[in-house]
Design an enzyme around this catalytic site. Structure first.
Site, PDB file in Angstrom:
ATOM      1  N   HIS A 117       0.829  -1.202   0.000  1.00 23.87           N
ATOM      2  CA  HIS A 117       0.000   0.000   0.000  1.00 23.87           C
ATOM      3  C   HIS A 117       0.869   1.260   0.000  1.00 23.87           C
ATOM      4  CE1 HIS A 117      -2.958  -2.969   1.486  1.00 23.87           C
ATOM      5  NE2 HIS A 117      -3.836  -2.186   0.896  1.00 23.87           N
ATOM      6  N   ASP A 189      -3.839  -6.146  -8.282  1.00 19.63           N
ATOM      7  CA  ASP A 189      -4.086  -5.545  -6.982  1.00 19.63           C
ATOM      8  C   ASP A 189      -4.487  -4.084  -7.237  1.00 19.63           C
ATOM      9  OD1 ASP A 189      -4.340  -5.391  -4.249  1.00 19.63           O
ATOM     10  OD2 ASP A 189      -2.337  -6.169  -3.822  1.00 19.63           O
TER      11      ASP A 189
END
Length: 219
Positions: A117, A189
């Site tokens: 992230h 993702d």
């Protein structure tokens, strides 16, 4: 339409179901394929009743020390064979409920402590090393009929020194399609994650992902 959500169990729950879906770690500690199958058969049915037909689960990453990774209790086990069997049960439970299943995060997030992230982790493992550990659960998931495989924003220089996995034709079209024999949906993702945005413009990355063999962009 595909309507998806991530119900993995544990911290990644999304619904206040009773009884709750156990975390990956607790599923692995129980090591009871029938129990895990029933949990995700029920989850799949409840998702379908809600109008959701795709679950972004199971997590098939393995790590020697799961607590040392950002995935923590989302990892089923440090034992690749246990992760493979529990993952197979999750996939079969979801699919028997007519809910699509999604194995993630290919080709494996467990060898890094960094969070995609925020940054782009680098995993310096050879294909042989991956085959002997990280890829075992993914191969089992493919054999079990998983519908989609979600690809991570991680650099594996021994496989492709220039491109992260989600931008890599070598990893998606070569390793996942040709070597592992996966014929379903290749999903990225999240394109908003730092593992991608620190290296690519999102628009450019979308084109690169599709050209490298990807099918479905998560953003």
């Amino acid at each position: 339409f595909l309507v998806s959500i991530d119900v993995e169990g544990g911290l990644v729950q999304r619904f206040k179901w009773r009884p709750p879906i156990l975390s990956g770690r607790k599923q692995g500690q129980r090591n009871d394929t029938a129990f895990t199958y029933d949990q995700f058969l029920t989850a799949g049915k409840k998702l379908r009743e809600t109008g959701i037909n795709m679950d972004l689960a199971p997590v098939l990453d393995v790590a020697k020390n799961p607590s040392g990774t950002f995935l923590k209790s989302r990892i089923i086990s440090s034992d690749a064979s246990i992760t493979a069997e529990m993952g197979r049960s999750i996939i079969e439970g979801l699919n028997d409920a007519a809910c699509l299943s999604t194995a993630k995060h290919f080709p494996g997030h467990g060898a890094t402590t960094e969070d995609t992230h925020a940054t782009t982790p680098v995993v310096n493992k050879t294909l042989e090393e991956l085959e002997n550990y990280e890829l075992i659960p993914f191969r089992a998931g493919i054999e079990a009929g998983v519908d989609a495989v979600l690809v991570a924003h991680i650099l594996y220089p021994e496989l492709d020194s220039a491109n992260i996995a989600s931008m890599s034709q070598t990893i998606m079209s070569g390793l996942l399609r040709d070597t592992c024999g996966f014929s379903g949906i290749i999903m990225s993702d999240d394109f908003r994650m730092g593992g991608l945005t620190t290296r690519y413009d999102v628009g450019e990355a979308a084109v690169r992902f599709i050209l490298a063999g990807g099918d479905l962009i998560l953003c």
